[in-house]
Design an enzyme around this catalytic site. Structure first.
Site, PDB file in Angstrom:
ATOM      1  N   CYS A 105     -31.724 -16.511  51.787  1.00 52.22           N
ATOM      2  CA  CYS A 105     -31.571 -15.674  52.990  1.00 52.22           C
ATOM      3  C   CYS A 105     -31.684 -14.178  52.738  1.00 52.22           C
ATOM      4  O   CYS A 105     -32.619 -13.534  53.215  1.00 52.22           O
ATOM      5  CB  CYS A 105     -30.216 -15.968  53.625  1.00 52.22           C
ATOM      6  SG  CYS A 105     -30.118 -17.641  54.270  1.00 52.22           S
TER       7      CYS A 105
HETATM    8  N1  LIG Z   1     -29.482 -22.233  52.357  1.00 51.49           N
HETATM    9  C1  LIG Z   1     -28.687 -21.481  53.093  1.00 51.49           C
HETATM   10  O1  LIG Z   1     -27.571 -21.174  52.683  1.00 51.49           O
HETATM   11  C2  LIG Z   1     -29.109 -21.005  54.494  1.00 51.49           C
HETATM   12  C3  LIG Z   1     -28.148 -20.410  55.310  1.00 51.49           C
HETATM   13  C4  LIG Z   1     -28.484 -20.012  56.585  1.00 51.49           C
HETATM   14  C5  LIG Z   1     -29.787 -20.172  57.032  1.00 51.49           C
HETATM   15  N2  LIG Z   1     -30.723 -20.722  56.232  1.00 51.49           N
HETATM   16  C6  LIG Z   1     -32.061 -20.891  56.798  1.00 51.49           C
HETATM   17  O2  LIG Z   1     -32.250 -22.250  57.131  1.00 51.49           O
HETATM   18  C7  LIG Z   1     -33.614 -22.622  56.922  1.00 51.49           C
HETATM   19  C8  LIG Z   1     -33.692 -23.795  55.979  1.00 51.49           C
HETATM   20  O3  LIG Z   1     -33.164 -23.394  54.718  1.00 51.49           O
HETATM   21  P1  LIG Z   1     -32.669 -24.434  53.639  1.00 51.49           P
HETATM   22  O4  LIG Z   1     -31.871 -23.644  52.676  1.00 51.49           O
HETATM   23  O5  LIG Z   1     -32.073 -25.629  54.264  1.00 51.49           O
HETATM   24  O6  LIG Z   1     -34.090 -24.837  52.994  1.00 51.49           O
HETATM   25  P2  LIG Z   1     -34.367 -26.079  52.015  1.00 51.49           P
HETATM   26  O7  LIG Z   1     -35.626 -25.730  51.271  1.00 51.49           O
HETATM   27  O8  LIG Z   1     -33.145 -26.442  51.259  1.00 51.49           O
HETATM   28  O9  LIG Z   1     -34.658 -27.281  53.001  1.00 51.49           O
HETATM   29  C9  LIG Z   1     -35.756 -27.342  53.818  1.00 51.49           C
HETATM   30  C10 LIG Z   1     -36.223 -28.801  53.861  1.00 51.49           C
HETATM   31  O10 LIG Z   1     -37.277 -28.879  54.817  1.00 51.49           O
HETATM   32  C11 LIG Z   1     -38.232 -29.800  54.317  1.00 51.49           C
HETATM   33  N3  LIG Z   1     -39.468 -29.536  55.022  1.00 51.49           N
HETATM   34  C12 LIG Z   1     -40.361 -28.543  54.835  1.00 51.49           C
HETATM   35  N4  LIG Z   1     -41.347 -28.638  55.749  1.00 51.49           N
HETATM   36  C13 LIG Z   1     -41.067 -29.697  56.522  1.00 51.49           C
HETATM   37  C14 LIG Z   1     -41.698 -30.289  57.643  1.00 51.49           C
HETATM   38  N5  LIG Z   1     -42.832 -29.786  58.156  1.00 51.49           N
HETATM   39  N6  LIG Z   1     -41.130 -31.371  58.165  1.00 51.49           N
HETATM   40  C15 LIG Z   1     -39.984 -31.884  57.667  1.00 51.49           C
HETATM   41  N7  LIG Z   1     -39.324 -31.366  56.627  1.00 51.49           N
HETATM   42  C16 LIG Z   1     -39.870 -30.281  56.058  1.00 51.49           C
HETATM   43  C17 LIG Z   1     -38.257 -29.554  52.824  1.00 51.49           C
HETATM   44  O11 LIG Z   1     -38.752 -30.691  52.144  1.00 51.49           O
HETATM   45  C18 LIG Z   1     -36.772 -29.308  52.541  1.00 51.49           C
HETATM   46  O12 LIG Z   1     -36.095 -30.506  52.207  1.00 51.49           O
HETATM   47  C19 LIG Z   1     -34.306 -21.362  56.430  1.00 51.49           C
HETATM   48  O13 LIG Z   1     -34.860 -20.691  57.524  1.00 51.49           O
HETATM   49  C20 LIG Z   1     -33.174 -20.550  55.852  1.00 51.49           C
HETATM   50  O14 LIG Z   1     -33.466 -19.164  55.881  1.00 51.49           O
HETATM   51  C21 LIG Z   1     -30.407 -21.168  54.967  1.00 51.49           C
END
Ligand SMILES: NC(=O)c1ccc[n+]([C@@H]2O[C@H](COP(=O)([O-])OP(=O)(O)OC[C@H]3O[C@@H](n4cnc5c(N)ncnc54)[C@H](O)[C@@H]3O)[C@@H](O)[C@H]2O)c1
Length: 439
Positions: free
Chosen positions: A273
């Site tokens: 983030c």
């Molecule tokens: N990790 C954190 O602490 C956090 C906190 C707040 C917000 N976010 C936001 O949340 C969002 C997701 O982050 P995350 O940390 O969960 O990412 P992540 O990489 O852990 O998970 C994303 C998942 O989406 C899957 N994916 C990608 N493209 C896809 C598609 N077209 N269809 C289905 N699945 C698909 C990937 O395989 C992966 O498992 C981002 O925008 C991030 O900025 C993350």
């Protein structure tokens, strides 16, 4: 299905919740909806995650294996890579990555691909919520046209909202269920439905007037952190020149009971983030002729920090009569923050590469990463050395980049000549002659 029918399904916990993306955000969300009594389908392109989830296994360390196993045992949580499953979902929550491209421009490809996958299966009465962090306007200007190209229109045929995820991985005091959730729709009916859904699973839901406000609130939170971290990083470098320890200064300042919030310096920003999201706003602001100077300045200071750590290491080695070229250096920690197994955007990788470029022979130790993972930017072929005093002996310098609890035992540093500590985490054994440098 009418909106009233959707609200009935939500009230009775019969609404099927599809969650696209089962990563750090999507998996805990799936568990929270399952624990609230909803049937949940976790969709992910990554078949390894899908298989592990269906076996009841957690692939994220801070999410307990028991929790996943119990959720799968209820028969109301399963994972799939078959996006036709979306046809059976009453609500779809999109939690896919939002990285930056080569030139720090937003890469919305994951969000757009997921929205297209949803659009193909969109049906009357369905609620779609984007959770991925992004610039204001994404839900209205990028997602809505894709969904309405199907011929279905909101709010009569489907509902669309934005609700940012707030996660603090590894923090035992806050969980997805107890962290208040901001929700804003592209119209009031969409907001009503999204508020109803989240209220059924999450303790506090904060309704805002639009998706744009919800998108912006997440960016404000992350930009606030990025700028304050940059501020303490700058003060760290300034006070260091004056022979003043920033850590002691922060401890003193935080005794002020109002108007101050402590932030801590470090070797640079990490995680999905804070290093990325602010630039989503600066990119979008350019469209409006605005130059977001605070964001750029914070980015400049924070991205400089790995260089500062390496400079301090070079100088400390020099003071000990050694050259960085040929020095054996051990870097402690690949995770971007302590006690978690998330190394995304971790400054440790850059520190390792900068040390290697300067001619050092670098190894690392991280109990969470037996092998260094290949990321988007870094491809290190390295394995962790053991976390023991004997293994740490024999390095010219040990650079602590992540403050894992495993690195806090003073005895670990008993046979080390020089420690460079970026987290104020190292305590040396009593009577130690080791040089400890804070960086
Ligand atoms: N990790 C954190 O602490 C956090 C906190 C707040 C917000 N976010 C936001 O949340 C969002 C997701 O982050 P995350 O940390 O969960 O990412 P992540 O990489 O852990 O998970 C994303 C998942 O989406 C899957 N994916 C990608 N493209 C896809 C598609 N077209 N269809 C289905 N699945 C698909 C990937 O395989 C992966 O498992 C981002 O925008 C991030 O900025 C993350």
């Amino acid at each position: 299905m009418s909106t009233a029918a959707l609200l009935d399904l939500i009230r009775s916990r019969k609404a099927v919740v599809g969650i696209v993306g089962q990563g750090y955000v999507g998996l805990p969300l799936a568990l929270v909806f399952n624990e609230a009594g909803f049937p949940v389908i976790g969709l992910d392109l990554d078949s390894k995650k899908v298989e592990a989830l269906n076996r009841g296994e957690s692939y994220i360390k801070h999410i307990g294996a028991d929790r996943v196993a119990n959720a799968v045992k209820t028969g109301r949580l399963r994972a799939s890579s078959d996006f036709d499953e979306l046809k059976t979902c009453d609500a779809v929550l999109i939690c896919v990555p939002t990285p930056l491209g080569q030139h720090r421009e937003p890469d919305l490809s994951y969000v757009l691909d997921s929205t297209k996958a949803v659009a193909k299966r969109l049906h009357k009465g369905q609620l779609v919520v984007l959770e991925s962090t992004t610039y204001p306007g994404t839900t209205d200007e990028d997602c809505l046209p894709i969904l309405e190209a199907t011929g279905l229109k909101t709010p009569d045929d489907f509902l669309l909202a934005f609700s940012p995820e707030r996660e603090d991985p590894g923090n035992p005091d806050f969980h997805t269920k107890t962290i208040p959730k901001v929700v804003g729709g592209v119209n009031d009916t969409s907001t009503d439905a999204a508020v109803a859904l989240y209220s059924a699973a999450i303790d506090t839901v904060v309704r805002v007037s639009s998706a744009r406000v919800a998108e912006s609130s997440k960016l404000l939170e992350n930009i606030f952190r990025s700028i304050n971290i940059a501020l303490v990083n700058e003060l760290k470098m300034t006070f260091d020149r004056m022979g003043i320890d920033i850590w002691e200064v922060i401890e003193a300042a935080k005794t002020k009971p109002f108007g101050f919030k402590p932030f801590y310096p470090g070797p640079g920003l990490g995680g999905h983030c804070i290093p990325l999201d602010p630039f989503y706003l600066s990119w979008k602001a350019a469209e409006y002729g605005i130059w977001t100077r605070f964001i750029e300045l914070a980015g400049e200071i924070n991205t400089h920090m790995p260089h500062y750590v390496v400079d301090k290491t070079v100088k400390a080695l020099n003071a000990a009569g050694k050259s960085i070229n040929g020095a054996k250096v051990l870097v402690l920690g690949l995770s971007y923050k302590e006690d978690i197994d998330d190394d995304r955007e971790s400054p440790s990788y850059e520190i390792i590469e900068l040390l290697q470029e300067a001619g050092a022979k670098v190894e690392y130790c991280d109990p969470y990463f037996p092998k260094a993972r290949h990321g988007r930017k870094h491809k290190l072929e390295m394995s962790s050395i053991p976390c023991t005093a004997d293994a740490f002996a024999g390095y010219d310098a040990v650079v602590l980049s992540t403050g894992h609890k495993q690195f806090r035992a003073p005895s670990l540093y008993a046979k080390v000549g020089l420690v460079v500590d970026t987290r104020n985490a190292v305590k040396l054994p009593a009577g130690s002659t080791t040089t400890l440098v804070k960086a």
